[in-house]
Scaffold this active site. Structure first.
Site: not given
Ligand code: PMP
Length: 293
Positions: A159
């Site tokens: 991330k």
């Molecule tokens: N894909 C992207 C590009 C994101 O930014 C997010 C948000 N963090 C997600 C998927 C979903 O991730 P999560 O469920 O861990 O928040």
């Protein structure tokens, strides 16, 4: 009434080990993280004072940094404690939680082996996006021009701030065209995810979702798979081609921010009717986040 910009609010931000007044949590313009994208972050939510899956987020945070070749100088336990302390210090119960780590100012070139790693945690009020009735109308997704890059060309599993460059461009274009968000295909032309959320489809009562091999395998995505499985709903992780979108009855996106949000339309060609599977998962997710440690 519009809220003040994020740098002009009050409260406390956890900054390199201790809480500091919100407005004092600053970095220098010559920071490697700003110029070269050596920056990773998390997005979490606290419900009823407890951060949902805090440990998983802390582990992913550390893992994202490792992928970018640096180490977050705090253990997952330390990060969990710091996040909880920040939520409490700001007097919040339901809020968004944003840890961020970046390379500092010691070296301003591509290589920055000896730079200091900075870590901050900020929290703010961010209510769930819609009530159930509004949610069940479904949002409209544009189709992004950019695609999720080949994992050989980017650290797709992190991330990392740099990966959001194409997301911001795509979301801006979608908003200008009257859509809420944009669906991104991957480098091989398959359906991938949205700019900040994963995507699911329903066909014959079963859930179908793309394999997360070149984009973030969201913590919400995994929670939805778990909740559906507990309900006896079949979950199929597979390659999904854009032409197949016409065969699905329901579609929803999911992520920490979006939670579970149904989709009514993708581009100009594909329409969906938010229905019982989406509604069950919205309710189960809501129950889960309020009832797990
Ligand atoms: N894909 C992207 C590009 C994101 O930014 C997010 C948000 N963090 C997600 C998927 C979903 O991730 P999560 O469920 O861990 O928040």
């Amino acid at each position: 009434m519009s809220l003040p910009p994020f740098d002009q609010r009050d409260g406390y931000i956890w900054f390199n080990g201790s809480l500091v007044p919100w407005r004092d949590a600053k970095l220098h313009v010559l920071s490697h993280g700003l110029h070269y994208g050596s920056c990773v972050f998390e997005g979490e939510r606290a419900y009823g004072g407890a951060i949902f899956k805090s440990q998983e987020h802390s582990s992913r945070f550390r893992k994202s940094a490792e992928i970018l070749d640096f180490e977050v100088p705090y253990s997952t336990d330390h990060l969990d404690q710091a996040k909880a302390e920040t939520v409490k210090a700001n007097g919040l119960i339901n809020c968004y939680v944003r840890p961020v780590a970046w390379r500092g100012s010691e070296m301003m070139a591509v290589a920055a082996q000896n730079s200091t790693i900075n870590v901050a945690i900020a929290v703010w009020d961010w209510p769930s996006m819609f009530d159930m009735a509004t949610k069940m109308k479904g949002i409209k997704l544009d189709i992004a021009e950019y695609c999720r890059p080949d994992p050989r060309t980017s650290p797709s599993m992190a991330k990392a701030a740099g990966l959001y460059m194409i997301c911001t461009i795509s979301k801006h274009r979608a908003e200008r065209r009257g859509f809420a968000d944009a669906l991104m295909y991957d480098w091989q032309g398959r359906v991938a995810e949205c700019t900040g959320a994963n995507v699911f489809f329903v066909a014959d009562g079963a859930l179908h979702t793309p394999i997360a091999d070149c984009f973030l395998d969201g913590i919400t995505r995994r929670t939805v798979i778990d909740l559906a499985t507990r309900r006896g709903i079949k979950v199929v992780e597979r390659r999904i081609m854009p032409e197949e979108l016409k065969d699905f009855s329901e579609c929803f996106i999911c992520g920490t921010g979006a939670e579970v949000t149904p989709v009514a339309q993708i581009g100009d060609l594909y329409n969906f009717t938010p229905g019982s599977v989406s509604q069950i998962l919205i309710e189960d997710y809501d129950h889960e986040v309020h009832n797990s440690k």
